[in-house]
Scaffold this motif. Structure first.
Motif, PDB file in Angstrom:
ATOM      1  N   PHE A   1     -31.531  25.473 -28.577  1.00 10.14           N
ATOM      2  CA  PHE A   1     -30.795  26.722 -28.469  1.00 10.14           C
ATOM      3  C   PHE A   1     -30.294  26.908 -27.036  1.00 10.14           C
TER       4      PHE A   1
ATOM      5  N   ASN B   1     -30.085  33.809 -36.477  1.00  9.67           N
ATOM      6  CA  ASN B   1     -28.779  34.020 -37.104  1.00  9.67           C
ATOM      7  C   ASN B   1     -28.783  35.181 -38.090  1.00  9.67           C
TER       8      ASN B   1
ATOM      9  N   TRP C   1     -25.681  28.811 -29.126  1.00  7.89           N
ATOM     10  CA  TRP C   1     -25.431  27.456 -29.607  1.00  7.89           C
ATOM     11  C   TRP C   1     -26.722  26.842 -30.132  1.00  7.89           C
ATOM     12  N   LEU C   2     -26.585  26.050 -31.169  1.00  9.81           N
ATOM     13  CA  LEU C   2     -27.688  25.232 -31.673  1.00  9.81           C
ATOM     14  C   LEU C   2     -27.199  23.799 -31.728  1.00  9.81           C
TER      15      LEU C   2
ATOM     16  N   ILE D   1     -23.860  29.015 -33.633  1.00 11.49           N
ATOM     17  CA  ILE D   1     -24.693  29.229 -34.819  1.00 11.49           C
ATOM     18  C   ILE D   1     -23.990  30.075 -35.877  1.00 11.49           C
TER      19      ILE D   1
ATOM     20  N   ILE E   1     -22.368  27.941 -38.467  1.00 15.03           N
ATOM     21  CA  ILE E   1     -23.200  27.084 -39.311  1.00 15.03           C
ATOM     22  C   ILE E   1     -23.495  27.833 -40.611  1.00 15.03           C
TER      23      ILE E   1
ATOM     24  N   PHE F   1     -27.994  25.968 -41.924  1.00 18.15           N
ATOM     25  CA  PHE F   1     -28.836  26.529 -40.872  1.00 18.15           C
ATOM     26  C   PHE F   1     -30.298  26.530 -41.301  1.00 18.15           C
TER      27      PHE F   1
END
Length: 256
Positions: free
Chosen positions: A2, A49, A59-60, A65, A68, A73
């Protein structure tokens, strides 16, 4: 991993997080610390999320995120919330099986892979003998373990745990924290959690992040490097740290 960049979040006109920047170290247990109302649980909800920031990005693994999709996810991050509610008649085994939902269609039966993962989750949490018991018949500690087992059945590389030991007696607190450490050390899961007990945080975490008044005032800090001054800045209370073997233990100071 993350990465949080310039994230702010508000409930109506009340700002809870303001310009937060941090990174979660992969393969570690990171604990968020801070006084009540500092934004810890809100930050976890953003990482999970479940909420979207008012400003900034999360961000992942180099993906935003919010871009996604839900099922994708859920194959990467499993979340255990503070308040977990299910119908009273649900059994432990049925609850744990919910963790396999991201891998199958709504009416699709469990595959052998699903069943193997469910069995593993029950074994790791010591719940195999309770698989056919209704969740409502179990004590608080066993219920919490059942929800952790559901997260394990989800088979994700990352776990987000919001106060996993709240309202439990010392035995179950330690059982759950020891399980969390095993999941990290043996199965190499990255874990992000919120704890209130400082000694538990110092004992079972690799790194801590300190939040206060909606901002990060203690960036990812190795537990071994934490000082009383850092904790004083975070909680505004005098504490003493003593070394006991490889572990630091917190004692309440005299305030002088």
């Amino acid at each position: 991993m993350f990465k949080v960049q310039d994230v702010s979040f508000s409930y109506g006109k009340q700002t809870v997080l303001s310009q937060v920047n941090l990174e979660i170290t992969p393969g570690k247990i990171t604990t968020l610390l801070g006084p009540n109302g500092s934004g810890k649980s809100t930050l976890l909800s953003l990482l999970a999320n479940n909420k979207q920031p008012r400003e900034g990005t999360i961000w992942l693994d180099h993906q935003l995120i919010h871009q996604i999709k839900g099922r994708a996810f859920a194959k990467r991050v499993a979340t255990l919330h503070q308040n977990n509610e299910v119908p009273a008649e649900v059994t432990v085994g049925e609850l744990v099986a919910y963790g396999r939902m991201p891998y199958k269609n709504r009416w699709q039966s469990l595959s052998q892979i699903d069943k193997k993962q469910i069995q593993w989750a029950l074994e790791e949490t010591g719940l195999t003998p309770y698989a056919h018991r209704r969740l409502s018949d179990l004590s608080g500690g066993w219920r919490q373990l059942a929800f952790i087992a559901m997260a394990l059945a989800q088979d994700t590389p990352m776990l987000i745990l919001d106060e996993p030991t709240t309202f439990l007696d010392l035995k179950y607190q330690l059982n759950i924290l020891q399980l969390i450490r095993k999941l990290n050390r043996v199965y190499h899961k990255t874990i992000v959690m919120v704890l209130h007990d400082l000694n538990h945080a110092m004992t079972f975490s690799d790194e801590i992040i300190g939040l206060k008044a909606g901002g990060v005032i203690l960036m990812p800090q190795k537990v071994a490097d934490v000082t009383p001054d850092m904790l004083d800045q975070l909680y505004e209370v005098k504490l003493e740290l003593i070394q006991h073997g490889n572990q630091k233990i917190l004692l309440t100071g005299n305030g002088g």
